[in-house]
Write a protein that holds these residues in place. Structure first.
Motif: not given
Length: 185
Positions: A8-16, A18-32
């Motif tokens: 999401p463009a803004c992660c305000a209000g999202r649980l940590e 969930e954000i850790r999942v996006y961090d993992l996928l982004d660190a691996l260069g995964i498109t989703y």
């Protein structure tokens, strides 16, 4: 529901978690692709999500042996029934049952209704064994939650198997569960 690419463009209000999942996928260069939606607590509720994502959501079951000393995360197609005896024989564990929510939260940092393969990223001690029904691996894409049930992701199955699961430090065991019985006339 309109799929978006990436976090999401803004992660305000999202649980940590969930954000850790996006961090993992982004660190691996995964498109989703991602869709946000009302809480999806059942496979029936996932039908519209499946259509929006163009990928079937997996049924995720958190299981344990009778003594609660061995834990399993089972992924299977949403329309496939779970046959305890068949799975027990394949993995050599008698008397499988559903594990308590307290174990799911302690080991995977996930609450019931949000169970996801991506929760294995929180299982640093490898207390949960990953079991995947062979039919889940046949599709090009797989649908899953990012550890919360108000968003869903579409991942390439190859990315999941070749990059995400190894990055989480887990191995998968492929199992074969029977197909659903055809409905009578």
């Amino acid at each position: 529901m309109k799929p978006e690419t990436g976090r999401p463009a803004c992660c305000a209000g999202r649980l940590e978690k969930e954000i850790r999942v996006y961090d993992l996928l982004d660190a691996l260069g995964i498109t989703y692709q991602r869709v946000d939606h009302e809480a999806a607590m059942t496979m029936a509720a996932c039908a519209a999500i499946d259509a929006a994502l163009g990928a079937a959501m997996c049924k995720n079951l958190f299981l344990c042996n009778r003594q609660c000393t061995a834990f399993y995360l089972l992924l299977l197609p949403g329309d496939k029934p779970f046959k305890t005896g068949v799975l027990s024989r394949q993995i050599g564990s008698s008397r499988l049952s559903f594990a308590g929510a307290e174990y799911m939260e302690e080991y995977l940092d996930i609450t019931p209704g949000s169970l996801s393969i991506l929760g294995l990223m929180n299982d640093a001690e490898h207390r949960v064994q990953l079991l995947i029904d062979e039919d889940v691996l046949k599709g090009e894409y797989i649908g899953c939650h990012p550890c919360v049930n108000t968003s869903s992701l579409r991942l390439r199955t190859a990315d999941l198997v070749e990059r995400i699961i190894p990055a989480m430090g887990h191995e998968m065991r492929i199992v074969t569960l029977p197909a659903p019985e055809p409905e009578g006339d």
